[in-house]
Design a protein around this motif. Structure first.
Motif, PDB file in Angstrom:
ATOM      1  N   LYS A 298       0.843  -1.190   0.000  1.00  0.00           N
ATOM      2  CA  LYS A 298       0.000   0.000   0.000  1.00  0.00           C
ATOM      3  C   LYS A 298       0.876   1.237   0.000  1.00  0.00           C
ATOM      4  CE  LYS A 298      -4.068  -1.831   2.347  1.00  0.00           C
ATOM      5  NZ  LYS A 298      -4.953  -1.704   3.515  1.00  0.00           N
ATOM      6  N   HIS A 299       0.584   2.145  -0.901  1.00  0.00           N
ATOM      7  CA  HIS A 299       1.317   3.408  -0.996  1.00  0.00           C
ATOM      8  C   HIS A 299       0.348   4.548  -0.716  1.00  0.00           C
ATOM      9  CE1 HIS A 299       4.721   1.284  -2.790  1.00  0.00           C
ATOM     10  NE2 HIS A 299       3.829   0.609  -3.490  1.00  0.00           N
ATOM     11  N   HIS A 300       0.650   5.343   0.274  1.00  0.00           N
ATOM     12  CA  HIS A 300      -0.192   6.480   0.659  1.00  0.00           C
ATOM     13  C   HIS A 300       0.270   7.703  -0.129  1.00  0.00           C
ATOM     14  CE1 HIS A 300      -2.187   4.258   3.870  1.00  0.00           C
ATOM     15  NE2 HIS A 300      -1.018   3.660   4.021  1.00  0.00           N
ATOM     16  N   ILE A 301      -0.144   7.765  -1.386  1.00  0.00           N
ATOM     17  CA  ILE A 301       0.368   8.775  -2.304  1.00  0.00           C
ATOM     18  C   ILE A 301      -0.127  10.186  -1.999  1.00  0.00           C
ATOM     19  CG2 ILE A 301       0.882   7.181  -4.177  1.00  0.00           C
ATOM     20  CD1 ILE A 301      -1.798   7.781  -5.415  1.00  0.00           C
ATOM     21  N   PHE A 302      -1.218  10.312  -1.252  1.00  0.00           N
ATOM     22  CA  PHE A 302      -1.747  11.632  -0.902  1.00  0.00           C
ATOM     23  C   PHE A 302      -1.566  11.955   0.579  1.00  0.00           C
ATOM     24  CE2 PHE A 302      -4.392  10.444  -4.628  1.00  0.00           C
ATOM     25  CZ  PHE A 302      -3.927  11.412  -5.486  1.00  0.00           C
ATOM     26  N   GLY A 303      -0.765  11.164   1.269  1.00  0.00           N
ATOM     27  CA  GLY A 303      -0.554  11.367   2.694  1.00  0.00           C
ATOM     28  C   GLY A 303      -1.194  10.241   3.491  1.00  0.00           C
ATOM     29  N   SER A 304      -0.869  10.190   4.761  1.00  0.00           N
ATOM     30  CA  SER A 304      -1.393   9.118   5.611  1.00  0.00           C
ATOM     31  C   SER A 304      -1.685   9.651   7.003  1.00  0.00           C
ATOM     32  CB  SER A 304      -0.387   7.962   5.675  1.00  0.00           C
ATOM     33  OG  SER A 304       0.824   8.406   6.235  1.00  0.00           O
ATOM     34  N   ASN A 305      -2.086   8.734   7.873  1.00  0.00           N
ATOM     35  CA  ASN A 305      -2.335   9.053   9.288  1.00  0.00           C
ATOM     36  C   ASN A 305      -3.463  10.052   9.490  1.00  0.00           C
ATOM     37  OD1 ASN A 305      -0.254   7.305  10.140  1.00  0.00           O
ATOM     38  ND2 ASN A 305       1.258   8.918   9.749  1.00  0.00           N
ATOM     39  N   LEU A 306      -4.617   9.784   8.872  1.00  0.00           N
ATOM     40  CA  LEU A 306      -5.766  10.675   9.032  1.00  0.00           C
ATOM     41  C   LEU A 306      -6.124  10.853  10.501  1.00  0.00           C
ATOM     42  CD1 LEU A 306      -8.022  12.371   7.784  1.00  0.00           C
ATOM     43  CD2 LEU A 306      -9.388  10.279   7.623  1.00  0.00           C
ATOM     44  N   GLN A 307      -6.124   9.771  11.259  1.00  0.00           N
ATOM     45  CA  GLN A 307      -6.489   9.869  12.678  1.00  0.00           C
ATOM     46  C   GLN A 307      -5.566  10.848  13.399  1.00  0.00           C
ATOM     47  OE1 GLN A 307      -9.224   7.723  13.800  1.00  0.00           O
ATOM     48  NE2 GLN A 307      -9.247   9.413  15.228  1.00  0.00           N
ATOM     49  N   GLU A 308      -4.290  10.827  13.055  1.00  0.00           N
ATOM     50  CA  GLU A 308      -3.324  11.751  13.660  1.00  0.00           C
ATOM     51  C   GLU A 308      -3.638  13.201  13.276  1.00  0.00           C
ATOM     52  OE1 GLU A 308      -0.345  12.602  16.231  1.00  0.00           O
ATOM     53  OE2 GLU A 308      -1.113  10.589  15.839  1.00  0.00           O
ATOM     54  N   LYS A 309      -4.036  13.418  12.009  1.00  0.00           N
ATOM     55  CA  LYS A 309      -4.360  14.776  11.543  1.00  0.00           C
ATOM     56  C   LYS A 309      -5.603  15.321  12.245  1.00  0.00           C
ATOM     57  CE  LYS A 309      -2.381  14.125   6.964  1.00  0.00           C
ATOM     58  NZ  LYS A 309      -2.633  13.979   5.534  1.00  0.00           N
ATOM     59  N   LEU A 310      -6.491  14.416  12.674  1.00  0.00           N
ATOM     60  CA  LEU A 310      -7.723  14.837  13.328  1.00  0.00           C
ATOM     61  C   LEU A 310      -7.555  15.027  14.833  1.00  0.00           C
ATOM     62  CD1 LEU A 310     -10.236  12.489  11.482  1.00  0.00           C
ATOM     63  CD2 LEU A 310      -9.632  14.834  10.924  1.00  0.00           C
ATOM     64  N   LYS A 311      -6.456  14.541  15.371  1.00  0.00           N
ATOM     65  CA  LYS A 311      -6.202  14.611  16.809  1.00  0.00           C
ATOM     66  C   LYS A 311      -6.224  16.067  17.272  1.00  0.00           C
ATOM     67  CE  LYS A 311      -3.521  11.378  19.162  1.00  0.00           C
ATOM     68  NZ  LYS A 311      -2.245  10.728  19.367  1.00  0.00           N
ATOM     69  N   GLY A 312      -6.948  16.340  18.343  1.00  0.00           N
ATOM     70  CA  GLY A 312      -7.014  17.690  18.868  1.00  0.00           C
ATOM     71  C   GLY A 312      -7.947  18.601  18.091  1.00  0.00           C
ATOM     72  N   LYS A 313      -8.625  18.061  17.099  1.00  0.00           N
ATOM     73  CA  LYS A 313      -9.517  18.853  16.253  1.00  0.00           C
ATOM     74  C   LYS A 313     -10.967  18.447  16.540  1.00  0.00           C
ATOM     75  CE  LYS A 313      -5.912  20.408  13.974  1.00  0.00           C
ATOM     76  NZ  LYS A 313      -5.377  21.698  14.136  1.00  0.00           N
ATOM     77  N   ALA A 314     -11.892  19.029  15.793  1.00  0.00           N
ATOM     78  CA  ALA A 314     -13.324  18.771  15.976  1.00  0.00           C
ATOM     79  C   ALA A 314     -13.682  17.309  15.732  1.00  0.00           C
ATOM     80  CB  ALA A 314     -14.136  19.663  15.047  1.00  0.00           C
ATOM     81  N   LEU A 315     -12.825  16.569  15.049  1.00  0.00           N
ATOM     82  CA  LEU A 315     -13.124  15.170  14.716  1.00  0.00           C
ATOM     83  C   LEU A 315     -12.273  14.177  15.497  1.00  0.00           C
ATOM     84  CD1 LEU A 315     -13.487  15.640  10.872  1.00  0.00           C
ATOM     85  CD2 LEU A 315     -15.298  15.039  12.476  1.00  0.00           C
ATOM     86  N   ARG A 316     -11.616  14.618  16.542  1.00  0.00           N
ATOM     87  CA  ARG A 316     -10.679  13.750  17.260  1.00  0.00           C
ATOM     88  C   ARG A 316     -11.332  12.494  17.818  1.00  0.00           C
ATOM     89  NH1 ARG A 316     -11.525  18.193  19.910  1.00  0.00           N
ATOM     90  NH2 ARG A 316     -12.552  18.176  21.925  1.00  0.00           N
ATOM     91  N   ASP A 317     -12.603  12.560  18.163  1.00  0.00           N
ATOM     92  CA  ASP A 317     -13.275  11.408  18.764  1.00  0.00           C
ATOM     93  C   ASP A 317     -14.215  10.699  17.790  1.00  0.00           C
ATOM     94  OD1 ASP A 317     -15.020  13.527  18.587  1.00  0.00           O
ATOM     95  OD2 ASP A 317     -15.967  13.172  20.523  1.00  0.00           O
ATOM     96  N   VAL A 318     -14.072  10.993  16.508  1.00  0.00           N
ATOM     97  CA  VAL A 318     -14.965  10.425  15.495  1.00  0.00           C
ATOM     98  C   VAL A 318     -14.283   9.233  14.834  1.00  0.00           C
ATOM     99  CG1 VAL A 318     -16.121  10.908  13.310  1.00  0.00           C
ATOM    100  CG2 VAL A 318     -16.134  12.609  15.109  1.00  0.00           C
ATOM    101  N   GLU A 319     -15.065   8.196  14.633  1.00  0.00           N
ATOM    102  CA  GLU A 319     -14.544   6.970  14.035  1.00  0.00           C
ATOM    103  C   GLU A 319     -14.277   7.143  12.536  1.00  0.00           C
ATOM    104  OE1 GLU A 319     -15.989   2.345  13.329  1.00  0.00           O
ATOM    105  OE2 GLU A 319     -17.282   3.707  14.438  1.00  0.00           O
ATOM    106  N   ILE A 320     -13.180   6.578  12.071  1.00  0.00           N
ATOM    107  CA  ILE A 320     -12.933   6.492  10.637  1.00  0.00           C
ATOM    108  C   ILE A 320     -13.646   5.227  10.164  1.00  0.00           C
ATOM    109  CG2 ILE A 320     -11.204   6.231   8.822  1.00  0.00           C
ATOM    110  CD1 ILE A 320      -9.329   7.907  10.582  1.00  0.00           C
ATOM    111  N   LEU A 321     -14.676   5.422   9.365  1.00  0.00           N
ATOM    112  CA  LEU A 321     -15.555   4.325   8.962  1.00  0.00           C
ATOM    113  C   LEU A 321     -14.972   3.461   7.853  1.00  0.00           C
ATOM    114  CD1 LEU A 321     -18.901   6.322   8.896  1.00  0.00           C
ATOM    115  CD2 LEU A 321     -17.982   4.931  10.762  1.00  0.00           C
ATOM    116  N   GLY A 322     -14.094   4.036   7.060  1.00  0.00           N
ATOM    117  CA  GLY A 322     -13.517   3.265   5.969  1.00  0.00           C
ATOM    118  C   GLY A 322     -12.474   4.055   5.221  1.00  0.00           C
TER     119      GLY A 322
END
Length: 153
Positions: free
Chosen positions: A85-109
């Motif tokens: 798997k190659h994350h060509i547009f970036g990775s670690n979405l959960q990390e990017k959301l940390k401390g933000k309005a979506l920090r406690d929201v599940e990544i569904l897919g």
């Protein structure tokens, strides 16, 4: 609003509205005119897209619309030769959301970048019919969303 009022008398169930990112008049009007049980936000991994998703989440929270979760589109490309798997547009979405309005929201897919998706769309056949991997991802997303819905049998 007129379309919704005419349709709601005919059918009941789930209405999916694909809207551009942001916190514009359309999103605000929909939250004021249509009873919403929850929203699923979709973003790509790029920082600008994630920032738009966060702004949208903040707006939905202000108007007390529950956020069911986030779907990451174009999450990765899986090499057909090596299988990596190659994350060509970036990775670690959960990390990017940390401390933000979506920090406690599940990544569904996480939806991959696949050339076949575009081809399937062009031919009019949904990828969920032709591609078992895509079908499984959407099945998991739907399974996560169903508990938030109050559907009449």
């Amino acid at each position: 609003k007129q379309w919704y009022q005419r349709r709601v008398a005919i059918t009941a169930g789930v209405l999916v509205i694909d809207m551009p990112p942001g916190t514009g008049d359309t999103q605000l009007s929909i939250t004021q005119e249509i009873p919403i049980q929850g929203v699923v936000l979709v973003t790509t991994p790029q920082s600008v897209a994630v920032a738009d998703c966060i702004k949208g989440a903040e707006m939905f929270r202000k108007v007390e619309v529950p956020i069911v979760g986030v779907v990451e589109n174009m999450s990765y490309y899986q090499c057909t030769d090596c299988g990596n798997k190659h994350h060509i547009f970036g990775s670690n979405l959960q990390e990017k959301l940390k401390g933000k309005a979506l920090r406690d929201v599940e990544i569904l897919g996480e939806l991959p970048v696949k050339p076949g998706i575009s081809e399937n769309c062009d031919s009019g056949t949904p990828s969920v019919i032709l591609d078992p991997e895509i079908s499984d991802i959407f099945d998991n997303i739907v399974s996560s969303v169903i508990p938030f819905l109050e559907l009449d049998d």
